[in-house]
Design an enzyme around this catalytic site. Structure first.
Site, PDB file in Angstrom:
ATOM      1  N   VAL A 196      -8.257  -2.748  15.159  1.00 55.83           N
ATOM      2  CA  VAL A 196      -7.601  -1.939  14.124  1.00 55.83           C
ATOM      3  C   VAL A 196      -8.011  -2.389  12.725  1.00 55.83           C
ATOM      4  O   VAL A 196      -8.388  -1.572  11.881  1.00 55.83           O
ATOM      5  CB  VAL A 196      -6.072  -1.988  14.293  1.00 55.83           C
ATOM      6  CG1 VAL A 196      -5.379  -1.184  13.194  1.00 55.83           C
ATOM      7  CG2 VAL A 196      -5.684  -1.450  15.670  1.00 55.83           C
ATOM      8  N   ARG A 236       0.803  -1.218   0.000  1.00 55.94           N
ATOM      9  CA  ARG A 236       0.000   0.000   0.000  1.00 55.94           C
ATOM     10  C   ARG A 236       0.842   1.278   0.000  1.00 55.94           C
ATOM     11  O   ARG A 236       0.307   2.378   0.122  1.00 55.94           O
ATOM     12  CB  ARG A 236      -0.931  -0.017   1.219  1.00 55.94           C
ATOM     13  CG  ARG A 236      -1.887  -1.197   1.194  1.00 55.94           C
ATOM     14  CD  ARG A 236      -2.662  -1.335   2.484  1.00 55.94           C
ATOM     15  NE  ARG A 236      -3.561  -0.221   2.722  1.00 55.94           N
ATOM     16  CZ  ARG A 236      -4.780  -0.101   2.191  1.00 55.94           C
ATOM     17  NH1 ARG A 236      -5.240  -1.035   1.369  1.00 55.94           N
ATOM     18  NH2 ARG A 236      -5.547   0.928   2.473  1.00 55.94           N
ATOM     19  N   ASP A 249      -1.457  -6.943   2.349  1.00 57.94           N
ATOM     20  CA  ASP A 249      -1.913  -8.080   3.138  1.00 57.94           C
ATOM     21  C   ASP A 249      -3.429  -8.215   3.096  1.00 57.94           C
ATOM     22  O   ASP A 249      -4.159  -7.222   3.076  1.00 57.94           O
ATOM     23  CB  ASP A 249      -1.478  -7.921   4.602  1.00 57.94           C
ATOM     24  CG  ASP A 249      -0.020  -8.287   4.802  1.00 57.94           C
ATOM     25  OD1 ASP A 249       0.485  -9.129   4.045  1.00 57.94           O
ATOM     26  OD2 ASP A 249       0.604  -7.734   5.721  1.00 57.94           O
ATOM     27  N   ASP A 267       0.104  -5.538  14.728  1.00 57.08           N
ATOM     28  CA  ASP A 267       1.105  -6.441  14.151  1.00 57.08           C
ATOM     29  C   ASP A 267       1.737  -7.373  15.180  1.00 57.08           C
ATOM     30  O   ASP A 267       2.424  -8.334  14.801  1.00 57.08           O
ATOM     31  CB  ASP A 267       2.200  -5.637  13.444  1.00 57.08           C
ATOM     32  CG  ASP A 267       1.741  -5.084  12.107  1.00 57.08           C
ATOM     33  OD1 ASP A 267       0.752  -5.596  11.561  1.00 57.08           O
ATOM     34  OD2 ASP A 267       2.370  -4.141  11.600  1.00 57.08           O
TER      35      ASP A 267
END
Length: 442
Positions: free
Chosen positions: A331, A94, A119, A309
């Protein structure tokens, strides 16, 4: 590297040096395009996402010298040669969307970015990016092919309040505001350590930019830029990943250059389940201290919370912790799909569409499975897995390292190359036994 075979029953021992942060390096490369001045970046990780960003910058006109052994990139862009991003770059990650903000100053008559890849963790809407750019005076057109932005009369500083402290939107608006006339104030901005690193970089380049504790960023447009030399911060996600691998394998690993101040929410969560760590002068040592205890609520959030993450590898820890634990992903709306792989290995995981927390999140009214209950401890069994995304990939490797019953086959390991420098070599040096398809068993 399309696939690997991971032998279970491994105890990781030794040390590993954490690389520069992926999520800082890629954004700083884009930021270097703001002017024609020279930028030298140090502590650059040798990962696929950085290579893709370097190739993107070169396609746009940047002259780049990357000394991978010295971990240094020297980049400057005398002219922007393209106003349309080649589609092969948008299908990978991105990063290209940040060019809308970064290049409007140098390409006021239009920048086009094709539809994005990255992803498979949910749509990750660009609405916040585009609405913020409009407030700065950009003309925006969205089509089935991609995103077009222009500012033929220039950008003008504005007051922008983000509905949600999106990392990507904050970065895009910072980059655009640097090229705007006057002052821009961004409220409810994301303030992750990688964004602070971007701000430090821009200050070195001559930009007047400050932050406040109330998630406010103030930027004054800049016309005169300086050359910059900047060392990239260590990758807190890579550091935590190897820390979790050490604990779940009941081993002991020193993660050199891991920064305690960047990992406080993670370290708090790790200690809450009984994971061991020792903060030292030049890193953090992680170790198995005692049987892990579950019964915790792991809730992801923007900085200064527990970042998304870290969530996927942490789920492997929870599968080995005694008790019932809850994950509430706030998120990304579709980041728990990887749990099907852990369930295939024997983990007891249940997904829920509701917010399993006292705090409702923005997905509470949607049809998104964003909460999970994990019961442990559960012995994991070797199996065949296909990596769906970068962080789930490391979680699968962790699970395979402790699996019983022989060898796990893991496919699509190229995802790991996107975010972990020499992940295979590092794991092997820590004692992992992993065979690639090119490795011949003796």
């Amino acid at each position: 590297m399309p696939g690997i075979k991971v032998f279970g029953g491994t105890v990781l021992q030794g040390s590993v040096r954490v690389s520069g942060a992926k999520n800082a390096t890629t954004k700083l490369l884009v930021a270097s395009l703001l002017s024609d001045k020279r930028t030298i970046l140090k502590n650059v990780p040798n990962i696929e996402d950085v290579q893709q960003t370097v190739d993107l910058c070169r396609a746009l006109g940047a002259i780049v010298d990357w000394d991978k052994q010295a971990q240094v990139i020297d980049i400057h862009t005398p002219r922007i040669l393209l106003s349309k991003v080649p589609p092969q770059f948008s299908c990978v990650n991105r990063i290209p969307i940040l060019l809308l903000g970064a290049l409007l100053r140098r390409c006021p008559y239009g920048i086009f970015v094709p539809i994005l890849g990255g992803d498979a963790i949910g749509p990750r809407t660009l609405h916040f990016h585009l609405e913020g750019l409009k407030k700065l005076g950009a003309e925006i057109i969205v089509s089935d092919e991609g995103y077009w932005a222009a500012a033929p009369d220039g950008l003008i500083g504005a007051h922008i309040t983000l509905p949600y402290p999106s990392v990507g939107a904050t970065e895009n608006l910072i980059l655009a505001s640097v090229g705007a006339q006057g002052r821009t104030i961004i409220k409810n901005a994301a303030l992750e350590v990688e964004i602070i690193d971007l701000i430090v970089f821009l200050q070195k380049a001559g930009v007047e930019i400050t932050t406040d504790n109330d998630k406010t960023i103030e930027i004054f447009g800049c016309q005169d830029f300086y050359s910059v030399e900047h060392s990239i911060i260590p990758d807190k996600i890579e550091a935590a990943s190897f820390g979790m691998a050490a604990v779940v394998s009941q081993g002991r690993v020193f993660v050199e250059h891991a920064r305690h101040e960047h990992m406080i929410p993670f370290l708090k969560a790790l200690r809450s389940i009984g994971g061991g760590f020792s903060v030292q002068e030049n890193g953090i040592e992680f170790f198995y201290d005692k049987p892990l205890k579950g019964g915790v609520l792991l809730e992801t959030d923007v900085h200064p919370g527990f970042i998304t993450d870290w969530q996927q590898p942490f789920a492997v820890l929870l599968s080995q912790a005694e008790g019932c634990s809850v994950i509430h992903e706030t998120v990304h709306e579709n980041r728990l799909g990887y749990l099907s792989g852990l369930a295939k290995m024997g983990a007891h995981c249940d997904l829920f569409h509701e917010c399993l927390s006292a705090k409702s999140c923005r997905y509470s009214t949607g049809n998104h499975p964003h909460s999970a209950v994990i019961h442990g401890p559960t012995p994991l069994q070797a199996t065949h897995l296909v990596i769906p995304d970068l962080r789930a990939g490391f979680a699968y490797v962790m699970a395979a390292l402790i699996a019983e019953g022989g060898v796990s086959k893991i496919e699509n390991t190229k995802m790991l190359d996107r975010g972990y420098t020499d992940w295979l070599g590092n794991l092997e040096r820590l004692g992992a036994k992993i065979l690639t398809e090119k490795t011949r068993c003796v």
